[in-house]
Design an enzyme around this catalytic site. Sequence first.
Site, mmCIF file in Angstrom:
data_model
loop_
_atom_site.group_PDB
_atom_site.id
_atom_site.type_symbol
_atom_site.label_atom_id
_atom_site.label_comp_id
_atom_site.label_asym_id
_atom_site.label_seq_id
_atom_site.Cartn_x
_atom_site.Cartn_y
_atom_site.Cartn_z
ATOM 1 N N THR A 182 11.664 2.558 6.449
ATOM 2 C CA THR A 182 12.040 3.966 6.643
ATOM 3 C C THR A 182 11.961 4.754 5.343
ATOM 4 O OG1 THR A 182 13.447 3.534 8.533
ATOM 5 C CG2 THR A 182 13.983 5.481 7.252
ATOM 6 N N TYR A 230 18.849 -0.822 -0.914
ATOM 7 C CA TYR A 230 18.934 0.612 -0.598
ATOM 8 C C TYR A 230 18.433 1.451 -1.763
ATOM 9 C CZ TYR A 230 21.001 5.284 -0.379
ATOM 10 O OH TYR A 230 21.177 6.652 -0.422
ATOM 11 N N GLU A 262 17.522 5.206 5.845
ATOM 12 C CA GLU A 262 18.573 4.217 6.013
ATOM 13 C C GLU A 262 19.435 4.374 4.772
ATOM 14 O OE1 GLU A 262 19.398 2.356 8.455
ATOM 15 O OE2 GLU A 262 17.660 2.658 9.745
ATOM 16 N N SER A 263 20.763 4.481 4.950
ATOM 17 C CA SER A 263 21.576 4.976 3.823
ATOM 18 C C SER A 263 22.739 4.081 3.390
ATOM 19 C CB SER A 263 22.128 6.359 4.192
ATOM 20 O OG SER A 263 23.108 6.231 5.210
ATOM 21 N N THR A 275 19.420 9.983 -4.249
ATOM 22 C CA THR A 275 20.757 9.511 -4.611
ATOM 23 C C THR A 275 20.852 9.180 -6.094
ATOM 24 O OG1 THR A 275 22.210 7.583 -4.337
ATOM 25 C CG2 THR A 275 19.918 7.244 -3.794
ATOM 26 N N ASP A 276 22.072 9.210 -6.626
ATOM 27 C CA ASP A 276 22.281 8.785 -8.025
ATOM 28 C C ASP A 276 22.105 7.274 -8.180
ATOM 29 O OD1 ASP A 276 24.613 7.935 -6.747
ATOM 30 O OD2 ASP A 276 25.993 8.847 -8.187
ATOM 31 N N GLU A 277 22.091 6.540 -7.057
ATOM 32 C CA GLU A 277 22.045 5.070 -7.151
ATOM 33 C C GLU A 277 20.714 4.568 -7.719
ATOM 34 O OE1 GLU A 277 23.851 3.015 -3.847
ATOM 35 O OE2 GLU A 277 25.066 4.766 -3.344
ATOM 36 N N ASN A 311 28.159 10.212 -4.476
ATOM 37 C CA ASN A 311 28.724 9.889 -3.158
ATOM 38 C C ASN A 311 29.313 11.129 -2.490
ATOM 39 O OD1 ASN A 311 28.526 7.268 -4.473
ATOM 40 N ND2 ASN A 311 29.780 6.503 -2.799
ATOM 41 N N PHE A 341 24.879 12.448 8.725
ATOM 42 C CA PHE A 341 26.062 13.031 8.061
ATOM 43 C C PHE A 341 25.678 14.280 7.240
ATOM 44 C CE2 PHE A 341 28.588 12.231 3.926
ATOM 45 C CZ PHE A 341 29.607 13.100 4.270
ATOM 46 N N LYS A 377 15.065 3.859 -2.158
ATOM 47 C CA LYS A 377 15.142 5.295 -2.472
ATOM 48 C C LYS A 377 14.357 5.593 -3.759
ATOM 49 C CE LYS A 377 17.131 8.258 -0.742
ATOM 50 N NZ LYS A 377 16.780 9.211 0.355
ATOM 51 N N ASN A 380 37.796 2.848 -6.904
ATOM 52 C CA ASN A 380 37.999 2.704 -5.455
ATOM 53 C C ASN A 380 39.475 2.523 -5.099
ATOM 54 O OD1 ASN A 380 35.263 2.897 -5.049
ATOM 55 N ND2 ASN A 380 34.919 0.686 -4.894
ATOM 56 N N ASP A 382 10.210 9.406 14.855
ATOM 57 C CA ASP A 382 10.416 8.481 13.745
ATOM 58 C C ASP A 382 9.502 8.909 12.590
ATOM 59 O OD1 ASP A 382 10.214 6.174 12.036
ATOM 60 O OD2 ASP A 382 11.020 4.979 13.697
HETATM 61 P P1 NAD Z 1 23.023 8.997 7.453
HETATM 62 O O1 NAD Z 1 22.777 7.523 7.527
HETATM 63 O O2 NAD Z 1 24.323 9.552 7.895
HETATM 64 O O3 NAD Z 1 21.896 9.777 8.260
HETATM 65 C C1 NAD Z 1 20.549 9.410 8.222
HETATM 66 C C2 NAD Z 1 19.834 10.109 9.370
HETATM 67 O O4 NAD Z 1 18.447 9.757 9.313
HETATM 68 C C3 NAD Z 1 20.338 9.701 10.754
HETATM 69 O O5 NAD Z 1 20.496 10.838 11.571
HETATM 70 C C4 NAD Z 1 19.245 8.797 11.290
HETATM 71 O O6 NAD Z 1 19.132 8.813 12.697
HETATM 72 C C5 NAD Z 1 18.020 9.390 10.613
HETATM 73 N N1 NAD Z 1 16.920 8.400 10.481
HETATM 74 C C6 NAD Z 1 17.026 7.144 9.979
HETATM 75 N N2 NAD Z 1 15.821 6.529 10.051
HETATM 76 C C7 NAD Z 1 14.956 7.439 10.581
HETATM 77 C C8 NAD Z 1 13.581 7.411 10.881
HETATM 78 N N3 NAD Z 1 12.833 6.303 10.670
HETATM 79 N N4 NAD Z 1 12.997 8.510 11.413
HETATM 80 C C9 NAD Z 1 13.738 9.631 11.644
HETATM 81 N N5 NAD Z 1 15.062 9.717 11.392
HETATM 82 C C10 NAD Z 1 15.653 8.625 10.861
HETATM 83 O O7 NAD Z 1 22.724 9.382 5.928
HETATM 84 P P2 NAD Z 1 23.391 10.478 4.999
HETATM 85 O O8 NAD Z 1 24.574 9.899 4.338
HETATM 86 O O9 NAD Z 1 23.513 11.757 5.766
HETATM 87 O O10 NAD Z 1 22.257 10.638 3.896
HETATM 88 C C11 NAD Z 1 21.181 11.567 4.061
HETATM 89 C C12 NAD Z 1 20.268 11.486 2.857
HETATM 90 O O11 NAD Z 1 20.998 11.774 1.669
HETATM 91 C C13 NAD Z 1 19.646 10.108 2.646
HETATM 92 O O12 NAD Z 1 18.325 10.295 2.210
HETATM 93 C C14 NAD Z 1 20.494 9.477 1.554
HETATM 94 O O13 NAD Z 1 19.746 8.565 0.791
HETATM 95 C C15 NAD Z 1 20.865 10.711 0.738
HETATM 96 N N6 NAD Z 1 22.141 10.628 -0.005
HETATM 97 C C16 NAD Z 1 23.288 10.254 0.627
HETATM 98 C C17 NAD Z 1 24.491 10.230 -0.081
HETATM 99 C C18 NAD Z 1 25.793 9.863 0.585
HETATM 100 O O14 NAD Z 1 26.811 9.767 -0.114
HETATM 101 N N7 NAD Z 1 25.853 9.706 1.889
HETATM 102 C C19 NAD Z 1 24.506 10.565 -1.446
HETATM 103 C C20 NAD Z 1 23.287 10.930 -2.056
HETATM 104 C C21 NAD Z 1 22.121 10.976 -1.323
HETATM 105 P P1 TYD Z 2 30.148 3.153 0.189
HETATM 106 O O1 TYD Z 2 30.935 4.208 0.893
HETATM 107 O O2 TYD Z 2 29.468 2.093 0.994
HETATM 108 O O3 TYD Z 2 29.097 3.904 -0.754
HETATM 109 P P2 TYD Z 2 28.150 3.323 -1.947
HETATM 110 O O4 TYD Z 2 28.078 1.860 -1.852
HETATM 111 O O5 TYD Z 2 26.846 3.970 -1.627
HETATM 112 O O6 TYD Z 2 28.768 3.820 -3.213
HETATM 113 O O7 TYD Z 2 31.112 2.421 -0.838
HETATM 114 C C1 TYD Z 2 31.822 3.139 -1.825
HETATM 115 C C2 TYD Z 2 32.536 2.140 -2.707
HETATM 116 O O8 TYD Z 2 33.547 1.492 -1.929
HETATM 117 C C3 TYD Z 2 31.638 1.023 -3.226
HETATM 118 O O9 TYD Z 2 32.060 0.669 -4.543
HETATM 119 C C4 TYD Z 2 31.891 -0.126 -2.265
HETATM 120 C C5 TYD Z 2 33.349 0.085 -1.873
HETATM 121 N N1 TYD Z 2 33.714 -0.364 -0.489
HETATM 122 C C6 TYD Z 2 34.863 -1.149 -0.299
HETATM 123 O O10 TYD Z 2 35.568 -1.487 -1.254
HETATM 124 N N2 TYD Z 2 35.174 -1.503 0.981
HETATM 125 C C7 TYD Z 2 34.432 -1.157 2.059
HETATM 126 O O11 TYD Z 2 34.766 -1.560 3.215
HETATM 127 C C8 TYD Z 2 33.271 -0.340 1.851
HETATM 128 C C9 TYD Z 2 32.413 0.096 3.009
HETATM 129 C C10 TYD Z 2 32.957 0.051 0.559
#
Ligand code: NAD
Ligand code: TYD
Length: 352
Positions: free
Chosen positions: A102, A157, A86-87, A132-134, A186, A13, A161, A256, A61
């Site tokens: 991972t 998760y 893994e996210s 991440t902020d988590e 997020n 993403f 991280k 939410n 990988d």
């Molecule tokens: P995502 O799950 O959409 O994408 C992760 C990507 O990493 C995928 O393309 C997957 O194929 C690849 N991947 C997973 N394991 C792998 C491995 N072992 N080797 C090579 N590639 C691998 O995640 P995202 O939401 O795009 O998040 C990207 C980064 O940003 C992550 O590090 C996540 O912790 C961080 N992040 C995400 C958010 C969010 O809201 N989505 C917020 C803050 C930080």
């Molecule tokens: P999510 O998108 O999984 O992100 P994160 O857990 O990393 O914040 O979830 C966002 C918020 O929405 C979280 O408080 C969990 C809640 N949630 C639901 O209420 N229903 C759902 O089906 C999912 C996936 C998340």
Amino acid sequence: MRKVILVTGGAGFIGSHVVRLFVTKYPDYRIVNLDSLTYAGNLENLADVKDMPNYTFEKADITDDKTIDALFAKYQFDTVIHLAAESHVDRSIMDPLSFVKTNVLGTGTLLNACRIHWKDHFDEKRFYHISTDEVYGSLGKEGLFTEETRYDPRSPYSSSKAGSDHLVRAYFHTYGLPVIISNCSNNYGSHQFPEKLIPLAIRNIKNSKPVPVYGKGENIRDWLWVNDHARAIDVIFHQGKKGETYNIGGFNEWKNIALIYLLCEIMDKKLNREKGTSAELITFVKDRAGHDLRYAIDATKLNRELGWKPSVQFEEGLEKTVDWYLENETWLENVTSGTYQQYYEKQYEKRV
Ligand code: NAD
Ligand code: TYD
């Protein structure tokens, strides 16, 4: 080429938005996207840039040290933007060890390759770790996470991280590796896998299926438009100081349940449904184990030092996101065929 940048996780993403921004904005940078294409990785996300002369894809990988070593030798990367992970929190509850592998081992493998291949030439190099902020844990009703907030991760998760962030800092302090870390709230926007709240709810509303809200929907998240995150990564990559951490956030907290009501309103409008139709799909389900109550980021350091701020208001960004999902039915169908159904049943079957 002025820079050879390894982007890990570029088929996911956020990674796909980062790759698109860098490939189009910097034609004199070579961007190598390394991704193992897990369920979350999808090369369709990059269909529009795949033929650009400064873009290359490598399926690999990050935990495979031999292949990583060979790719460093082949491309002579001078910078890394590390997003592969893994996210998804719910998946980490089902299968924690794949997150440890991972996120911790994978990050360690990349850091080690940098240490070995960049030996004695650290100055112009950068290892930029996207986190991440988590990692900061869960807030009560008041307060914000700053760069000084003590780490207190509470899910598999977030703790994996946090482990990766600690390793990155250890390589800075022990070996002098020039690292930067950013911790973001997020993200939402196009190309997000529909296991996360917003795209999952959009898909279910579109298909008139129940919209699962965990607990009472009281949990609070800070939401940032994914393109604004990619812009922040661009700014930090070019202007951030080595060894520093930058928090990135939207100054945009939503309960939410309030977010879901807003989304339902937008969906009613877009699907020409009578007002209130989508909200009838809201279904409160069993809460997530260890569900963090509130995340909220203080992103003033990034604004003060590097001038970044979010560009898109939430209502506008959410509407654009809905439009994208409604216009990209094939993308949604493709990512939700196959194993997605099994995941969905396992995750939600006993909750409703
Ligand atoms: P995502 O799950 O959409 O994408 C992760 C990507 O990493 C995928 O393309 C997957 O194929 C690849 N991947 C997973 N394991 C792998 C491995 N072992 N080797 C090579 N590639 C691998 O995640 P995202 O939401 O795009 O998040 C990207 C980064 O940003 C992550 O590090 C996540 O912790 C961080 N992040 C995400 C958010 C969010 O809201 N989505 C917020 C803050 C930080
Ligand atoms: P999510 O998108 O999984 O992100 P994160 O857990 O990393 O914040 O979830 C966002 C918020 O929405 C979280 O408080 C969990 C809640 N949630 C639901 O209420 N229903 C759902 O089906 C999912 C996936 C998340």
